[in-house]
Design an enzyme around this catalytic site. Structure first.
Site, short mmCIF file in Angstrom:
data_model
loop_
_atom_site.label_atom_id
_atom_site.label_comp_id
_atom_site.label_asym_id
_atom_site.label_seq_id
_atom_site.Cartn_x
_atom_site.Cartn_y
_atom_site.Cartn_z
N ARG A 49 0.83 -1.22 0.00
CA ARG A 49 0.00 0.00 0.00
C ARG A 49 0.86 1.26 0.00
O ARG A 49 0.50 2.27 0.61
CB ARG A 49 -0.95 0.03 1.19
CG ARG A 49 -2.03 -1.04 1.15
CD ARG A 49 -2.97 -0.89 2.33
NE ARG A 49 -3.93 -1.97 2.40
CZ ARG A 49 -4.55 -2.36 3.51
NH1 ARG A 49 -4.30 -1.74 4.65
NH2 ARG A 49 -5.40 -3.35 3.50
N ARG A 53 -3.81 6.28 0.69
CA ARG A 53 -4.44 7.38 1.43
C ARG A 53 -3.53 8.13 2.38
O ARG A 53 -3.89 9.22 2.82
CB ARG A 53 -5.64 6.83 2.22
CG ARG A 53 -6.79 6.36 1.35
CD ARG A 53 -7.86 5.71 2.19
NE ARG A 53 -7.40 4.45 2.78
CZ ARG A 53 -8.10 3.76 3.68
NH1 ARG A 53 -9.28 4.20 4.08
NH2 ARG A 53 -7.63 2.63 4.16
N ARG A 62 -7.96 11.47 -5.12
CA ARG A 62 -9.14 10.76 -4.62
C ARG A 62 -10.30 11.71 -4.38
O ARG A 62 -11.48 11.32 -4.51
CB ARG A 62 -8.75 10.05 -3.31
CG ARG A 62 -9.85 9.22 -2.70
CD ARG A 62 -10.19 7.99 -3.54
NE ARG A 62 -11.18 7.19 -2.84
CZ ARG A 62 -12.48 7.45 -2.84
NH1 ARG A 62 -12.95 8.48 -3.53
NH2 ARG A 62 -13.32 6.67 -2.17
N ASP A 100 -6.93 -3.16 -6.97
CA ASP A 100 -7.53 -3.74 -5.78
C ASP A 100 -7.77 -5.21 -6.01
O ASP A 100 -8.08 -5.63 -7.15
CB ASP A 100 -8.85 -3.04 -5.44
CG ASP A 100 -9.31 -3.36 -4.03
OD1 ASP A 100 -10.04 -4.36 -3.86
OD2 ASP A 100 -8.94 -2.63 -3.09
N TYR A 178 -14.52 -12.48 1.06
CA TYR A 178 -15.14 -11.18 0.76
C TYR A 178 -16.47 -11.37 0.03
O TYR A 178 -17.46 -10.67 0.31
CB TYR A 178 -14.22 -10.34 -0.11
CG TYR A 178 -13.27 -9.46 0.66
CD1 TYR A 178 -13.73 -8.38 1.39
CD2 TYR A 178 -11.89 -9.71 0.64
CE1 TYR A 178 -12.86 -7.55 2.09
CE2 TYR A 178 -11.00 -8.89 1.33
CZ TYR A 178 -11.50 -7.81 2.06
OH TYR A 178 -10.64 -7.01 2.75
#
Length: 385
Positions: A49, A53, A62, A100, A178
């Site tokens: 990552r 963010r 974003r 992702d 998921y």
């Protein structure tokens, strides 16, 4: 057209097969040499990552675009993939394409949303085996996930050989979880209920996911990815027996089938290094590093002692990791001290790639990551001198 003649939005045409000769020469092959077991002058490092963010430049992008819009727009995916490479120039030894793991369930026919402050959400998850009929029987990677391939090819060009480029996928068990849970879960009770209530149907779903994952990884290498990582983020939620039944057989298939398919395309591509990250599955170190599984690199979470991992894997694979991401909240001097201990335990001359034991957190200070990267560079050079 995204980059000269390299990438086309014409999904009617087969996606090209690219080799190293189609891209700028690689200037930093440190991580590739370590993956092959060669001795190196310093420890290579990249961060899970590393684009995301915690970076203010990513948050600016974003703010203007939905998460999956960035993933599906090759130019935007390329832009944010390069942000940490630009910010930490000379300190990162690999990039990883911004995407992702849940693009695979999307390609299989499930809707996935990325909700603010909540994360991934499936509005209509799989509830019981009758819902398997909702999944597509055939996923055409070059159509359904072409945007990832285009992003890889474009990014490989824009990197200009500075560092190699990772492609990645989620492991079958993690993706299955998921798809059933509908998002994150503390217990995975719904997904694990499938394993005991409907074991054969669970195996069918896992095999269907595996088939898509294999095709997707092959396509990523053909598009320009130079390394591959398989994220089994929820492996540690399984008991050892359930891992042996519902995760390991599918993890084993992946490198064997990917390499076989790539050999048919171009034998040089079949040597692409592959990483397995079975987070929390301490009991699987031996099985995942066995000679017949064909992963080159094993990524470790922060709860595994490096000395023990080295002993149990017997030098059969390169190890990657494994600082607790929370270390990056510490003062910079503490980061430097912890890095010195980590490197001493792993060893610095061969078969080791520095990383975190999981990904960056959204509230990490980018300058504390810089301190971590600098400490790895400086300490490994000192230890190797």
């Amino acid at each position: 057209m995204l980059y000269g003649n390299m990438v086309s939005n014409d999904i009617a045409k087969p996606y090209p097969v690219y080799t190293d000769q189609d891209f700028p020469p690689l200037k930093n092959d440190l991580i590739l040499r370590v993956a092959r077991g060669e001795s190196v002058e310093r420890v290579p490092v990249w961060i899970m990552r590393q684009a995301g963010r915690y970076l203010p430049e990513f948050r600016e992008v974003r703010a203007q675009h939905d998460f999956f819009t960035i993933c599906r727009n090759p130019s935007l995916a390329c832009l944010v993939t390069l942000q940490p490479i630009d910010r930490y120039a000379g300190l990162l030894d690999a990039s990883i394409i911004f995407s992702d793991i849940l693009v695979v369930p999307q390609a299989m026919g499930l809707e996935v949303q990325m909700l603010e402050k909540k994360g991934p959400h499936f509005p209509d998850p799989l509830v019981d085996p009758t819902h398997l009929a909702r999944l597509k029987t055939k996923v055409d990677i070059e159509t359904d996930l072409r945007y990832v391939l285009e992003a890889i090819t474009l990014t490989r060009q824009k990197l200009d050989g500075r560092v190699p480029l990772f492609g990645f996928v989620g492991a079958p068990w993690t993706l299955m979880a998921y798809m059933i849970e509908g998002g994150g879960s503390k217990t995975l009770s719904k997904a694990k209920a499938w394993l005991v209530k409907w074991p054969e149907e669970s195996k069918d779903l896992l095999q269907r996911i595996t088939d898509v994952v294999v095709d997707f990884l092959v396509a990523q290498v053909k598009a320009g990815a130079q390394l591959l990582q398989v994220f089994d983020s929820w492996a540690g939620e399984l008991s050892p027996s359930h891992f042996a039944t519902f995760s390991l057989p599918y993890l084993k298939q992946i490198p064997l089938r990917v390499r076989a398919a790539l050999r048919d395309v171009n034998p040089d591509l079949a040597s692409t290094p592959m990483v397995v990250f079975a987070r929390g599955a301490h009991y699987a170190l031996e099985s995942l590093s066995s000679p017949n599984i064909e992963y080159d690199i094993m990524s470790l979470d922060w709860t595994i002692d490096p000395v023990d991992a080295r002993r149990r894997t017997g030098g059969r694979v390169t190890l990657q990791g494994n600082a607790d991401p929370s270390l990056l909240y510490a003062p910079k001097e503490t980061i430097k001290q912890e890095v010195a201990t980590m490197l001493e335990k792993f060893g610095t001359k061969e078969r080791y790639i520095a990383n975190l034991g999981h990904g960056m957190y959204p509230d990490h200070d980018p300058e504390h990551l810089r301190a971590y990267l600098e400490a790895i560079r400086d300490e490994s050079i000192k230890l190797n001198s």
